[in-house]
Design an enzyme around this catalytic site. Structure first.
Site, mmCIF file in Angstrom:
data_model
loop_
_atom_site.group_PDB
_atom_site.id
_atom_site.type_symbol
_atom_site.label_atom_id
_atom_site.label_comp_id
_atom_site.label_asym_id
_atom_site.label_seq_id
_atom_site.Cartn_x
_atom_site.Cartn_y
_atom_site.Cartn_z
ATOM 1 N N ILE A 576 0.836 -1.207 0.000
ATOM 2 C CA ILE A 576 0.000 0.000 0.000
ATOM 3 C C ILE A 576 0.869 1.254 0.000
ATOM 4 C CG2 ILE A 576 -1.682 1.334 1.332
ATOM 5 C CD1 ILE A 576 -2.834 -1.350 2.296
ATOM 6 N N LYS A 681 -5.910 0.032 11.084
ATOM 7 C CA LYS A 681 -7.119 -0.028 11.936
ATOM 8 C C LYS A 681 -6.807 -0.173 13.413
ATOM 9 C CE LYS A 681 -8.476 -3.328 9.081
ATOM 10 N NZ LYS A 681 -7.873 -2.971 7.774
ATOM 11 N N VAL A 711 -11.774 1.570 6.706
ATOM 12 C CA VAL A 711 -12.986 0.801 6.420
ATOM 13 C C VAL A 711 -13.318 0.983 4.936
ATOM 14 C CG1 VAL A 711 -15.422 0.434 6.960
ATOM 15 C CG2 VAL A 711 -13.847 1.205 8.755
ATOM 16 N N ALA A 713 -11.419 0.554 2.246
ATOM 17 C CA ALA A 713 -10.329 1.008 1.369
ATOM 18 C C ALA A 713 -10.611 2.425 0.872
ATOM 19 C CB ALA A 713 -10.123 0.029 0.229
ATOM 20 N N LEU A 715 -13.452 3.572 -0.453
ATOM 21 C CA LEU A 715 -14.866 3.956 -0.439
ATOM 22 C C LEU A 715 -15.128 5.010 0.629
ATOM 23 C CD1 LEU A 715 -16.624 0.480 -0.826
ATOM 24 C CD2 LEU A 715 -16.161 2.186 -2.591
ATOM 25 N N GLY A 766 -4.030 -12.944 -5.229
ATOM 26 C CA GLY A 766 -3.525 -11.858 -4.391
ATOM 27 C C GLY A 766 -4.583 -11.162 -3.560
ATOM 28 N N ASP A 780 -10.492 -8.977 10.953
ATOM 29 C CA ASP A 780 -10.404 -7.731 10.200
ATOM 30 C C ASP A 780 -11.789 -7.092 10.065
ATOM 31 O OD1 ASP A 780 -8.748 -5.912 8.418
ATOM 32 O OD2 ASP A 780 -10.318 -6.550 7.025
ATOM 33 N N LYS A 784 -13.343 -3.385 11.643
ATOM 34 C CA LYS A 784 -14.107 -2.390 10.899
ATOM 35 C C LYS A 784 -15.451 -2.129 11.568
ATOM 36 C CE LYS A 784 -11.818 -3.590 6.552
ATOM 37 N NZ LYS A 784 -11.956 -4.128 5.194
ATOM 38 N N GLY A 901 -7.494 -4.164 -2.421
ATOM 39 C CA GLY A 901 -6.487 -3.900 -3.444
ATOM 40 C C GLY A 901 -5.646 -2.689 -3.090
#
Length: 924
Positions: A576, A681, A711, A713, A715, A766, A780, A784, A901
């Site tokens: 990232i 997070k 939360v 990515a 969005l 991936g 995970d 969130k 991603g």
């Protein structure tokens, strides 16, 4: 001509010579007299009655009883000879005034350049004011210092002055012009030797003698330049401005021009020298008694302005070594811009506060006659420079772009605040007068004053070198009031700087002060004191000296005078973080050009190595640089480096890791004024107490903490939720598919496909973590859910969230991801059965997280949804979140899109960075 000669000067003259002759009997009095004749501009041998005495018998006979040099003082006060026929001195727009400083005439080549500029100037008549050659004034003062210190090296120093001007003349002149200049130069040097010898013997030099010695630098410059212009075929003469300019001493470092008398003398001078090109000496003048003096600091600029007023010139051009007046000191703000125009008042304000413009008094003579001043660069003739003029003229700018009400900023360093405070001051007349009377008595300069309307305190700034004297004087003056308790304290706050914001349009533009203070607050800079005049040309604040440059850059960028610059530190250059750095690289030029945003990555650190830069890392090759120049990672050093750059007012740390240790630093960073942006997070889903502490700090300060990418990515989930709450909506329920990995798995877990095969496919594509159990455990998703629950104002711990794990119990202890994947097919049947039951009912399986705000709980589980439900319509790795609120109760608000991603997650972080830039003043 007959001139008055003051008693004080006769006395100083007499004392100097008596001192000299008593110490050195062999000193030749006639030689000294010849030199001193030149100082006082008229012969000692033909004095008016005021000083008529037998000087030679006085000095050669050493009999002071024979002298009575003050005998006829009352009969003297002669004036200029009124019998001189007045010349018709042409005045007005036919004249242009040029002033060249010492740098402009520092070498023979530069003198040629100046002459070329004058020759090419199309003005009908020109007066050129010149300073001494570069460093010569300092050399002349050094001569005096050495002579009165009885340092024999003054003779060698004088020889160096001679050689400098002689070699320059040889390079510039030839024939009769060279011969005349060299002859006059040797005569001047001979006279100076005699004068300096007298000073050497006496061990003292009066101010008028010093001014006489120092003024030779301007004389030689004017003579050289006028000779070069004549060599170019133009009629030209030089003017010794001591014959024309008359000034009255106003203080130890200031003089007031006598325009009436100077005008009369100019008429007389022009009668004898009716030239269209005149080269005049800057810096030097005479007193009404014809004693040589100087115009003190920035005297050559002042000379040019006075001449501009006397000639009623069309323009005064000040030639220097910069392209014009900058909006801020370019040494402190690299993005400072050249200002095309300034009003007289704006230039006045900026110069007072230390901007490299003009001395404030330089503006006064030309302002009276609306004569524009133009600041130009002699080394860059293509630059138009800055025009200082009336606002009506100045406002005719046609391509200034976005016009800011603020023209520029200036700073004064090394000041201290003095605060006089006490309840006994309120309503007591004369308190302020007593305070500043005490300050005046010790000769201190008050730079700024600020007083509360309650009259409880008076605060003012003085140069730091004077504050101890001021404090002592005030404590002495108010000793009784302090003892009686009427004054509570006289406090000194050292290590301060003054920041002045200047602009004539500030007076007619609401919100300028608010914008100024907001910019400082967002840069985490505390204001110590504030002052603003009712004219509103200037708002002045006092800040810590260490914050001065950051403050200057913060306000400069906020008023669109330069880019909004942010120093960035990137933690975690993995998938990232590396993608984010590449996105920053690709967008950097566009952000600078179109949005005025300058994002500078000052450091990149991983767990092992870090890369640091003072100017900003070249993102086109950051991977190579980290490999070649990386050093051992040190979190404390990394943050200090990124935040410690005083040239960049705003700092942000971007945490692209999933590390709890890094997240534990957020609170301290925010307290230091460092903004934090992260997709990590751990901080927002960690212990509730730490989370609440972090959010409370964020709300109380001007530092920002953005975490949109934690939360969904890229969005807009966090911002949507915050927008709903801030506008008064009430959240009832948040339900969603928050994991892109699990979304992909269940979107493809159809027909007869085995669950383990779909997990394997997702891992190879991936979509999963290196160990798929990290995704299948549901932790995970639970993080969130807890983040959204806390945003919805529920006080829940992560342990309060029930989680349905998709990792079979026997496989939780598998030694490796490979072993886990090998064993997973053994447990496919359970999920296959659930899928079959759902399909039989016309439903699909989805792994969801739910925040039940009404019942104040959260849950993570595998649920069944009808095939017509929005959650059943997903494809790929999309996320979907449904907000059920009072406004959206019947039809929930849906946010849907890619939720996993590196590209979209880095894009979400990038969006937060740009949001921060907008909050810090960048155009939105």
């Amino acid at each position: 001509m007959a001139f008055a000669y003051p008693v004080s000067s006769c006395y100083s003259f007499h004392n100097l010579c008596s001192n000299a002759f008593s110490r050195e009997p062999n000193l030749k009095p006639r030689k000294v007299l010849t030199t001193l004749n030149k100082i006082h501009r008229f012969p000692l041998f033909h004095r008016p009655a005021i000083c008529r005495t037998d000087y030679f018998s006085l000095w050669e006979g050493r009999d002071s009883s024979k002298s009575n040099i003050f005998a006829s003082v009352a009969s003297a006060d002669a004036v200029l000879d009124e019998a001189v026929e007045k010349a018709l001195l042409p005045k007005g727009d036919t004249w242009s005034i040029h002033k060249f400083g010492g740098t402009c005439v520092g070498t023979s080549e530069r003198i040629r350049n100046v002459a070329d500029i004058i020759v090419k100037d199309k003005s009908e008549r020109k007066l050129v004011v010149v300073s001494a050659m570069s460093k010569v004034t300092d050399m002349m003062y050094d001569l005096i210092f050495k002579a009165q210190s009885r340092d024999d090296s003054y003779t060698n120093a004088l020889d160096a002055v001679l050689e400098k001007h002689k070699s320059t003349a040889i390079d510039l002149l030839e024939g009769d012009g060279l011969t005349k200049f060299i002859s006059r130069l040797h005569q001047d040097i001979s006279n100076l030797k005699a004068m300096l010898r007298a000073i050497y013997v006496a061990g003292h030099a009066t101010e008028s003698f010093s001014d006489f010695v120092v003024g030779h630098g301007e004389l030689w410059s004017a003579q050289l330049l006028s000779s070069v212009i004549r060599k170019n075929g133009l009629d030209c003469n030089y003017m010794d401005t001591r014959d024309v300019l008359v000034v009255n001493p106003a203080s130890s470092n200031q003089v007031d021009p006598d325009y009436l008398e100077s005008g009369k003398r100019l008429e007389k001078w022009y009668t004898d020298n009716p030239y269209n090109i005149i080269v005049a000496t800057g810096f030097i003048a005479s007193t009404p008694q014809n004693i040589p003096t100087t115009l003190k600091r920035d005297g050559s600029d002042f000379s040019a302005a006075i001449m501009g007023a006397l000639f009623r010139a069309c323009q005064v051009t000040i030639w220097t070594d910069v392209d014009g007046v900058y909006s801020a000191d370019p040494r402190k703000v690299s993005e400072a811009v050249i200002l095309k125009t300034l009003s007289y008042q704006e230039a006045w304000e900026m110069s007072y506060f230390g901007a490299n413009v003009l001395h404030p008094r330089t503006i006064i003579p030309v302002m009276k006659f609306d004569i524009p001043i133009v600041i130009r660069n002699i080394f860059n003739l293509s630059a138009p420079g800055t025009m200082i003029c009336r606002p009506v003229v100045c406002e005719n700018e046609n391509d200034q772009g976005l016009v800011s009400p603020v023209k520029g900023f200036a700073t004064i360093d090394h000041v201290a605040l003095v605060n006089v405070e006490g309840t006994g001051m309120a309503g007591v007349p004369g308190t302020a007068s007593s305070i500043f009377s005490a300050v005046k008595d010790v000769g201190a300069n008050v730079v700024m004053i600020s007083q509360a309307s309650s009259e409880h305190s008076v605060c003012f700034a003085v140069p730091e070198k004077e504050v101890k004297t001021v404090s002592t004087a005030l404590e002495s003056r108010f000793r009784q009031a302090l003892g009686a308790g009427r004054l509570s304290q006289i406090a000194v706050i050292p290590n301060c700087s003054i920041l002045a914001t200047v602009g004539q349009k500030m007076a007619s533009t609401p919100g300028v002060s608010a914008t100024l203070f907001n910019a400082l607050a967002k840069a985490n800079i505390n204001i110590r004191a504030i002052a603003q005049g009712c004219s509103e040309y200037n708002v002045t604040v006092v800040v810590k000296r260490e914050d001065c440059i950051r403050a200057l850059r913060a306000v400069h960028s906020r008023f669109y005078l330069s880019r909004t610059t942010i120093a960035m530190g990137i933690i975690g250059p993995g998938l990232i973080g590396g993608t984010l750095l590449d996105q920053l690289r690709d967008q950097a030029a566009v952000l600078k050009e179109k949005f005025n945003i300058d994002l500078r990555v000052m450091g990149i650190t991983g767990s092992r190595t870090m890369l640091l830069s003072d100017e900003g890392i070249d993102l086109s090759k950051w991977r190579d640089l980290q490999r070649e120049k990386g050093e051992k990672a040190d979190m404390q050093k990394f943050v200090q480096h990124v935040h410690g750059n005083h040239f960049i007012p705003n700092t942000v740390v971007v945490d692209c890791t999933a590390d709890t240790y890094v997240a534990s630093h957020y609170y301290d960073w925010l307290r230091q004024g460092i903004h934090v942006i992260t997709p990590n997070k751990k901080a927002n889903s960690g212990p509730l107490e730490q989370y609440l502490k972090l959010r409370a700090l964020q709300r109380q300060s001007y530092t920002h903490y953005f975490y949109e990418a934690t939360v969904g990515a890229g969005l807009p989930i966090i911002s949507t939720l915050q927008g709903l709450l801030e506008t008064g909506d009430k959240i009832l329920r948040i339900e969603g598919i928050f994991s892109g990995t699990l979304s992909y798995i269940f979107n493809n877990f159809v027909g007869t496909r085995a669950f383990s095969d779909v997990v394997k496919e997702a891992k190879e594509a991936g979509y999963t973590e290196p160990d798929p159990r990290d995704d299948l455990s549901g932790t995970d998703v639970a993080r969130k859910v807890i983040i959204l629950a806390r945003e919805s104002r529920l006080k829940l711990e992560l342990s309060d969230i029930p989680v349905r794990s998709l990792v079979p119990e026997p496989l939780k202890a598998s030694a490796s991801a490979e072993e886990f994947m090998q064993q997973l097919p053994k447990f496919d049947q359970d999920l296959a059965n659930q899928r079959q039951e759902a399909e039989a009912a016309g439903e699909v399986l989805r792994y969801v997280g739910v925040v039940d705000v009404v019942n104040q709980k959260g849950i993570v589980e595998l649920r069944r949804y009808k095939k017509g439900h929005p959650f059943a319509q997903l494809s790929g790795s999309d996320n979907i979140i449904a907000f059920t609120t009072q406004r959206y109760e019947n039809q929930p608000l849906i946010v849907r899109g890619p939720g996993a991603g590196a590209e979209v997650t880095a894009g979400g972080v990038f969006s937060d960075i740009l949001r921060l830039a907008s909050y810090l003043g960048a155009p939105s």
